[in-house]
Design a protein around this motif. Structure first.
Motif, PDB file in Angstrom:
ATOM      1  N   SER A  90      42.456  32.424  35.984  1.00 54.12           N
ATOM      2  CA  SER A  90      41.504  32.281  35.092  1.00 54.12           C
ATOM      3  C   SER A  90      40.895  33.812  34.695  1.00 54.12           C
ATOM      4  N   VAL A  91      41.034  34.583  35.755  1.00 55.69           N
ATOM      5  CA  VAL A  91      40.399  35.848  35.757  1.00 55.69           C
ATOM      6  C   VAL A  91      41.310  36.826  34.819  1.00 55.69           C
ATOM      7  N   ALA A  92      42.517  36.689  35.192  1.00 51.83           N
ATOM      8  CA  ALA A  92      43.562  37.454  34.772  1.00 51.83           C
ATOM      9  C   ALA A  92      43.583  37.096  33.422  1.00 51.83           C
ATOM     10  N   GLU A  93      43.521  35.797  32.760  1.00 53.60           N
ATOM     11  CA  GLU A  93      43.478  35.368  31.408  1.00 53.60           C
ATOM     12  C   GLU A  93      42.123  35.993  30.825  1.00 53.60           C
ATOM     13  N   SER A  94      41.266  36.028  31.401  1.00 51.00           N
ATOM     14  CA  SER A  94      39.679  36.583  30.372  1.00 51.00           C
ATOM     15  C   SER A  94      40.067  38.048  30.431  1.00 51.00           C
ATOM     16  N   LEU A  95      41.032  38.808  31.162  1.00 48.81           N
ATOM     17  CA  LEU A  95      41.074  40.299  30.941  1.00 48.81           C
ATOM     18  C   LEU A  95      42.198  40.576  29.913  1.00 48.81           C
ATOM     19  N   GLN A  96      42.623  39.835  29.099  1.00 48.80           N
ATOM     20  CA  GLN A  96      43.495  40.032  28.142  1.00 48.80           C
ATOM     21  C   GLN A  96      43.248  41.266  27.364  1.00 48.80           C
ATOM     22  N   GLU A  97      42.005  41.314  26.516  1.00 48.24           N
ATOM     23  CA  GLU A  97      41.580  42.318  25.978  1.00 48.24           C
ATOM     24  C   GLU A  97      40.833  43.437  26.522  1.00 48.24           C
ATOM     25  N   THR A  98      40.769  43.576  27.981  1.00 46.84           N
ATOM     26  CA  THR A  98      40.064  44.397  28.702  1.00 46.84           C
ATOM     27  C   THR A  98      40.887  45.638  29.392  1.00 46.84           C
ATOM     28  N   ALA A  99      42.068  44.871  30.138  1.00 46.14           N
ATOM     29  CA  ALA A  99      42.909  45.887  30.788  1.00 46.14           C
ATOM     30  C   ALA A  99      44.271  44.916  31.219  1.00 46.14           C
ATOM     31  N   SER A 100      45.376  45.587  31.291  1.00 45.11           N
ATOM     32  CA  SER A 100      46.582  44.708  31.787  1.00 45.11           C
ATOM     33  C   SER A 100      46.230  44.624  33.393  1.00 45.11           C
ATOM     34  N   VAL A 101      46.962  43.507  33.868  1.00 45.49           N
ATOM     35  CA  VAL A 101      46.444  42.954  35.104  1.00 45.49           C
ATOM     36  C   VAL A 101      47.821  43.008  36.282  1.00 45.49           C
ATOM     37  N   VAL A 102      47.627  42.882  37.511  1.00 46.67           N
ATOM     38  CA  VAL A 102      48.588  42.627  38.509  1.00 46.67           C
ATOM     39  C   VAL A 102      47.892  41.471  39.343  1.00 46.67           C
ATOM     40  N   THR A 103      48.703  40.179  39.117  1.00 45.00           N
ATOM     41  CA  THR A 103      48.303  39.037  39.807  1.00 45.00           C
ATOM     42  C   THR A 103      49.059  38.977  41.263  1.00 45.00           C
ATOM     43  N   ASN A 104      48.184  38.579  42.210  1.00 41.00           N
ATOM     44  CA  ASN A 104      48.639  38.337  43.665  1.00 41.00           C
ATOM     45  C   ASN A 104      48.250  36.836  44.002  1.00 41.00           C
ATOM     46  N   ASP A 105      49.188  36.023  44.702  1.00 38.54           N
ATOM     47  CA  ASP A 105      48.737  34.967  45.607  1.00 38.54           C
ATOM     48  C   ASP A 105      49.698  34.811  46.649  1.00 38.54           C
ATOM     49  N   ALA A 106      49.223  33.885  47.526  1.00 36.28           N
ATOM     50  CA  ALA A 106      49.951  33.744  48.571  1.00 36.28           C
ATOM     51  C   ALA A 106      51.133  32.698  48.444  1.00 36.28           C
ATOM     52  N   MET A 107      50.874  31.779  47.533  1.00 35.48           N
ATOM     53  CA  MET A 107      51.816  30.524  47.114  1.00 35.48           C
ATOM     54  C   MET A 107      52.473  31.110  46.023  1.00 35.48           C
ATOM     55  N   SER A 108      53.993  30.638  46.147  1.00 34.14           N
ATOM     56  CA  SER A 108      54.896  30.787  45.275  1.00 34.14           C
ATOM     57  C   SER A 108      54.784  30.309  43.937  1.00 34.14           C
ATOM     58  N   PHE A 109      54.485  29.115  44.005  1.00 34.51           N
ATOM     59  CA  PHE A 109      54.342  28.178  42.502  1.00 34.51           C
ATOM     60  C   PHE A 109      53.472  28.858  41.828  1.00 34.51           C
ATOM     61  N   THR A 110      52.223  29.419  41.990  1.00 29.36           N
ATOM     62  CA  THR A 110      51.262  29.988  41.388  1.00 29.36           C
ATOM     63  C   THR A 110      51.818  31.213  40.688  1.00 29.36           C
ATOM     64  N   ALA A 111      52.807  31.842  41.247  1.00 28.94           N
ATOM     65  CA  ALA A 111      53.447  33.127  40.804  1.00 28.94           C
ATOM     66  C   ALA A 111      54.137  32.628  39.603  1.00 28.94           C
ATOM     67  N   ALA A 112      54.926  31.662  39.785  1.00 29.01           N
ATOM     68  CA  ALA A 112      55.617  31.165  38.490  1.00 29.01           C
ATOM     69  C   ALA A 112      54.840  30.893  37.259  1.00 29.01           C
ATOM     70  N   LEU A 113      53.669  30.175  37.521  1.00 27.67           N
ATOM     71  CA  LEU A 113      52.777  30.117  36.327  1.00 27.67           C
ATOM     72  C   LEU A 113      52.215  31.411  35.524  1.00 27.67           C
ATOM     73  N   SER A 114      52.057  32.222  36.714  1.00 32.32           N
ATOM     74  CA  SER A 114      51.490  33.679  36.152  1.00 32.32           C
ATOM     75  C   SER A 114      52.610  34.454  35.313  1.00 32.32           C
ATOM     76  N   ARG A 115      53.675  34.393  35.929  1.00 31.94           N
ATOM     77  CA  ARG A 115      54.833  35.063  35.095  1.00 31.94           C
ATOM     78  C   ARG A 115      55.118  34.301  33.713  1.00 31.94           C
ATOM     79  N   ALA A 116      55.064  32.887  33.864  1.00 38.93           N
ATOM     80  CA  ALA A 116      55.356  32.158  32.678  1.00 38.93           C
ATOM     81  C   ALA A 116      54.276  32.409  31.546  1.00 38.93           C
ATOM     82  N   ARG A 117      53.079  32.772  32.051  1.00 41.37           N
ATOM     83  CA  ARG A 117      52.111  33.080  31.263  1.00 41.37           C
ATOM     84  C   ARG A 117      51.572  34.474  30.939  1.00 41.37           C
ATOM     85  N   PHE A 118      51.645  35.141  31.899  1.00 42.40           N
ATOM     86  CA  PHE A 118      51.172  36.735  31.661  1.00 42.40           C
ATOM     87  C   PHE A 118      52.416  37.882  31.604  1.00 42.40           C
ATOM     88  N   THR A 119      53.829  37.537  31.595  1.00 39.52           N
ATOM     89  CA  THR A 119      54.612  38.175  31.483  1.00 39.52           C
ATOM     90  C   THR A 119      55.520  38.053  30.419  1.00 39.52           C
TER      91      THR A 119
END
Length: 400
Positions: A38-67
């Motif tokens: 949610s926060v990474a999405e809100s920053l799309q017009e502010t700055a590029s982002v580095v997302t991190n999470d302990a669970m792998s499935f959330t990373a797949a969602l982040s890669r699909a949406r943010f990269t």
């Protein structure tokens, strides 16, 4: 939100974005506990982002949406590619589970007691030696027999057996697809489709049972819906965020947040945002189903919840370790010589330990500002009492 998620910062995302924008970060923003992004999405017009999470499935969602580059493939193209392999594995599994599928139909068409008995008697890896042997064989198989995890682990509980069969068949088709540039998108949609139909409250620590007429009606209605149909819709739901140029500079990590900030490997960082867990609940137990599905690794499983044995744990959720965890966080970010923005409620576990965030942060940062907002926190799908409780959410802006 792509997947229902406890602890989401969607209600705080605008406040966090505004606080970070005021800092005018001279580099990328690190979201250390990114969750559904949610926060990474809100920053799309502010700055590029580095997302991190302990669970792998959330990373797949982040890669699909943010990269990634702008998608040239349509959802219809994906479905056309996957459908033959999906149908082939679905037919195989329906033959394997023909008797059980017939029993499930009878239970769904019967009384509440019939469905309860069906769920209680169903075998899965958490209660059956035979199913564990089958799972071991599937894990070691390099053929289509490998694709049975959802059926062996989560059927007749979190999903109907028919839905689990569809889920396994869809995974077989995704893994066989040669368009690797679409893999994260397809897997994210596959997880998202599951989250829509999962027979559970707002998490998967436990599944719902037909202990009332309303619960019985809900389960029957949910269990008769199609995973494949939901997957076709989710391919459109899992849309890319921001511009291609913004996504090009984003990165996605999987791991412990404290390990990431202490490793010294982050580059071009302007601000670090941290939203650590604030209760004694280890969040990984609420999402073990999605993690197991994504990893498809046939883990050891136990109990009615079919929990994996190697769930991630964090010191932020241990009263004996939360103070040290905050010290590690503040110490390592201060060494990076960038601002640290922390979200943490007044009722968090750190306060229970007799310490506040500013007391720790001021040992490492020269200026610590506090901004407070009213918020509603989920009660983790509690069966009694209110589903949400009011809380004061604080943003701590820590400047070097």
């Amino acid at each position: 939100m792509v997947v229902r998620y406890m602890g989401t910062k969607r209600h705080m995302a605008d406040h966090v974005r505004d606080a970070i924008a005021e800092l005018e970060p001279a580099g990328r923003v690190v979201d250390l506990f990114s969750g559904m992004g949610s926060v990474a999405e809100s920053l799309q017009e502010t700055a590029s982002v580095v997302t991190n999470d302990a669970m792998s499935f959330t990373a797949a969602l982040s890669r699909a949406r943010f990269t990634g580059s702008d998608r040239e493939t349509t959802s219809a193209d994906v479905i056309k590619r996957l459908k033959p392999a999906y149908e082939a594995r679905r037919r195989e599994l329906e033959l394997v589970y023909a008797t059980e599928l017939n029993s499930e139909v009878t239970a769904l068409e019967g009384s509440r007691t019939d469905l309860l008995n069906y769920m209680d008697k169903a075998q899965h890896v958490g209660n059956s030696t035979a199913q564990r042997r089958t799972a071991k064989a599937a894990a070691e198989s390099s053929g289509s027999d490998h694709y049975a995890l959802a059926s062996l682990y989560f059927s007749a509980g979190y999903l109907s057996l028919r839905q689990a069969v569809q889920l396994d068949a869809a995974r077989a088709a995704i893994d066989a697809d040669s368009h690797l540039e679409d893999r994260d998108w397809m897997l994210a949609a596959w997880i998202a489709a599951t989250s829509v139909l999962v027979n559970a409250p707002g998490h998967t620590a436990q599944f719902l049972r037909p202990n009332s007429d309303s619960a019985h009606t809900r389960i029957v209605r949910t269990w008769t819906r199609s995973i494949w149909d939901e997957f076709t819709l989710a391919l459109d739901t899992v849309s890319q965020v921001g511009t291609e140029s913004w996504r090009r500079d984003n990165s996605v990590y999987v791991g412990d947040a404290l390990d990431l900030v202490s490793a010294g490997e982050l580059r071009d960082i302007g601000t670090v945002y941290a939203d650590p867990p604030y209760t004694k609940d280890q969040y990984s137990r609420y999402y073990h189903m999605y993690e197991t599905l994504y990893r498809y690794d046939f883990p050891d499983s136990s109990g009615a919840g079919r929990n994996r044995s190697d769930r991630f744990t964090t010191g932020f959720s241990l009263k004996s370790a939360v103070v040290a965890s905050f010290h590690d966080l503040c110490r390592n970010v201060s060494r990076m010589r960038v601002p640290l923005v922390i979200s943490y409620p007044s009722s968090g576990l750190l306060d229970d330990a007799g310490v506040t965030v500013p007391e720790i942060a001021r040992q490492y940062f020269g200026n610590v500002q506090t901004r407070s907002y009213n918020a509603n926190h989920s009660t983790m799908g509690a069966s009694t009492g209110a589903s949400k409780k009011s809380a004061t959410e604080n943003l701590y802006v820590c400047l070097v």
